[in-house]
Design an enzyme around this catalytic site. Structure first.
Site, PDB file in Angstrom:
ATOM      1  N   TYR A 288       0.357  30.423   4.186  1.00 53.64           N
ATOM      2  CA  TYR A 288       1.272  30.478   3.045  1.00 53.64           C
ATOM      3  C   TYR A 288       2.279  31.603   3.283  1.00 53.64           C
ATOM      4  CZ  TYR A 288       2.762  29.834  -1.797  1.00 53.64           C
ATOM      5  OH  TYR A 288       3.489  29.594  -2.914  1.00 53.64           O
TER       6      TYR A 288
ATOM      7  N   LYS B 229      -7.501   1.551  -0.873  1.00 54.94           N
ATOM      8  CA  LYS B 229      -6.622   1.317   0.278  1.00 54.94           C
ATOM      9  C   LYS B 229      -6.495   2.598   1.104  1.00 54.94           C
ATOM     10  CE  LYS B 229      -3.517  -1.785   1.848  1.00 54.94           C
ATOM     11  NZ  LYS B 229      -3.531  -3.236   1.765  1.00 54.94           N
TER      12      LYS B 229
ATOM     13  N   GLU C 219       2.372  -2.214  -2.171  1.00 49.62           N
ATOM     14  CA  GLU C 219       1.129  -2.912  -2.490  1.00 49.62           C
ATOM     15  C   GLU C 219       1.182  -3.467  -3.909  1.00 49.62           C
ATOM     16  OE1 GLU C 219      -2.726  -4.046  -1.130  1.00 49.62           O
ATOM     17  OE2 GLU C 219      -1.155  -2.928  -0.090  1.00 49.62           O
TER      18      GLU C 219
ATOM     19  N   ALA D 177       5.209 -14.495  -2.581  1.00 47.47           N
ATOM     20  CA  ALA D 177       5.447 -13.423  -1.606  1.00 47.47           C
ATOM     21  C   ALA D 177       4.651 -13.652  -0.331  1.00 47.47           C
ATOM     22  CB  ALA D 177       5.085 -12.075  -2.229  1.00 47.47           C
TER      23      ALA D 177
ATOM     24  N   ASN E 275      -8.062 -16.081  -3.922  1.00 48.71           N
ATOM     25  CA  ASN E 275      -9.195 -15.176  -4.084  1.00 48.71           C
ATOM     26  C   ASN E 275      -9.316 -14.769  -5.549  1.00 48.71           C
ATOM     27  OD1 ASN E 275     -11.310 -13.974  -2.778  1.00 48.71           O
ATOM     28  ND2 ASN E 275     -10.087 -12.510  -1.620  1.00 48.71           N
TER      29      ASN E 275
END
Length: 480
Positions: free
Chosen positions: A114, A169, A211, A272, A363
């Protein structure tokens, strides 16, 4: 189709019961009669007259778990203190954290990480911004960006509810490819705001993984960000699905002996993912793709309000066929579904060409029950982990970003995607290849490294790799 949604789960019920009024064996009997399976018992506290126990029970689903809990709660002398399941427990406090590479043990460490020592590093980057790739986390960090509008088949559940998915993810990025990823869930659906925010935060990241952003906004957002940023931007719902699907198709075609350029392929679902799949398949050599959506086959004679369909019609359906799925699937070699449960019927399969290939990727419930389809298809794939041949994006995005970051690619282009698909397919050796094994397991440790190697090679060959041009790694920060 009734069994497709019945994945079992464990719940943990904490019970307080009076020993003078009921025995544990009586409680266990009720649980068994209601279809629950006791797999664990933990005594929390006990005395002569009462006890508290945690009972772990396997149930069919959340509804079944609630029913079991309700019956237990009606027993005399029993009080249900709390109910949880292992999935919820796993999410307590979130699933990821930030940890330092080098712990701060003393004042000298503090002065270097720092103030005042960090100032010289800041000056070096200010003078030569490219050094941020070697002196900050930018070189290995990806932003997982979502607005929560199209989450895992759950739809528009908002940014807060999307966080567990984006955290997951990020976990996969780290565990599979040692890429540091962080969830960025945005409280806006405005494409311009999303684009502006992502551009503003981009200095901290080496790549952007979009996403669960709904169509058609996802197309504009990705296209603009790719054009306006100099780091890879990848919408995984589109391109990850397309890449893994192509990998599976390469191997499925090996089993049938058919050539990719000569097949007739029907694609059900032109959103998409479907659009990205079609573009990827065309780039790989497929010449006859017929897209079908709720208005039937997409063709050039129709006028669509959906601009994506108009553009899709320009590059597909060479014979300009119209009609329903039933009309166009006759003689098809391949069916790919990225649409809705139950739309594909046995009668459709019977009308396809010999040795049909079916990828039913809706799904959690696919376009057709794999058990119904099995007698009529050569190769069957789904998006589910409880059937063979799971088309799972996890096979793609960790390795493709690992490679893109390592060569500091400016984008993830078609050459890199096709290279990824071929690399995934090649992980399955000729000896291993079969009708029930056309793509490797997501836990196959060879996948990420093979994909990384293929992506780096394709990036250099297509001219988007930049690491060799800057070579700051080899200068060893000679500024200091």
């Amino acid at each position: 189709m009734s069994q497709l949604g019945n994945a079992s789960m464990n719940i943990i019920i904490r019970l307080h019961f009076q020993k003078t009024l009921i025995t544990f064996s009586e409680i266990a009997k009720v649980i068994g009669e209601e279809g629950g399976d006791i797999v664990g018992i933990d005594v929390i506290s006990t005395s002569k007259s009462q006890t508290v126990r945690d009972i772990t029970i396997t149930v069919k689903n959340q509804q079944h778990g609630q029913a079991v809990m309700d019956f237990i709660g009606q027993l005399k002398g029993v009080k249900v203190i709390s109910v949880s399941d292992r999935t919820f427990l796993l999410h307590l406090g979130g699933k990821i954290e930030v940890t330092p590479k080098n712990p701060i043990k003393n004042r000298d460490d503090l002065s270097r990480v720092y103030t005042p020592g960090v100032a010289q590093v800041c000056h070096a980057i200010a003078e030569e911004p490219l050094k941020a790739h070697s002196l900050t986390i930018k070189r290995n960090t990806v932003a997982v960006v979502s607005d929560g509008t199209a989450v895992l088949g759950l739809g528009d559940i908002g940014p807060l509810a999307a966080m567990p998915v984006m955290e997951g993810k990020a976990m996969l990025f780290k565990q599979m490819a040692d890429v540091d990823a962080f969830p960025i869930c945005l409280d806006t659906k405005d494409p311009e705001e999303i684009i502006s925010i992502v551009k503003s935060i981009s200095p901290a990241f080496g790549g952007i993984n979009l996403e669960d952003i709904s169509s058609p906004r996802c197309f504009e957002i990705e296209e603009r960000l790719k054009a306006e940023l100099d780091i890879p931007v990848f919408h995984d719902d589109q391109h990850g699905t397309a890449v893994v699907l192509l990998a599976g198709l390469y191997n499925a075609l090996k089993l049938t002996g058919k050539k990719i350029e000569s097949i007739k392929l029907v694609l059900n679902g032109v959103g998409a993912a479907g659009t990205a799949c079609a573009k990827m398949l065309i780039a790989a050599g497929v010449t006859n793709i017929i897209g079908v959506d709720r208005e039937g086959a997409i063709h050039r004679a129709a006028i669509y309000e959906n601009k994506n369909w108009t553009e899709f019609a320009k590059i597909t359906n060479p014979e300009n066929i119209s009609g329903s799925l039933t009309d166009v699937i006759d003689g098809a070699d391949v069916f790919i579904g990225v649409s809705a449960p139950g739309v594909l019927k046995v009668e459709h399969l019977k009308s396809m060409a010999s040795d049909p290939i079916v990828f039913a990727l809706a799904n959690p419930v696919p376009e057709i029950d794999p058990e119904l389809a099995e007698p009529y298809v050569k190769v069957m794939a789904t998006g589910r982990s409880d059937f063979p041949n799971q088309i799972n994006n996890v096979l793609c995005f960790p390795g493709i970003f690992r490679g893109a970051l390592d060569c500091r690619a400016s984008e993830i282009n078609e050459e890199m995607k096709i290279a990824t698909a071929k690399a995934i397919a090649e992980v399955v050796s000729d000896d291993e290849l079969s009708e029930t094994y056309i793509v490797p397991s997501v836990f196959n440790q060879k996948v990420v490294e093979k994909v990384r190697e293929a992506v780096v090679k394709a990036a250099y060959e297509s001219g988007v790799a930049r690491k060799d041009l800057f070579k700051e790694e080899n200068r060893l920060v000679e500024t200091f």
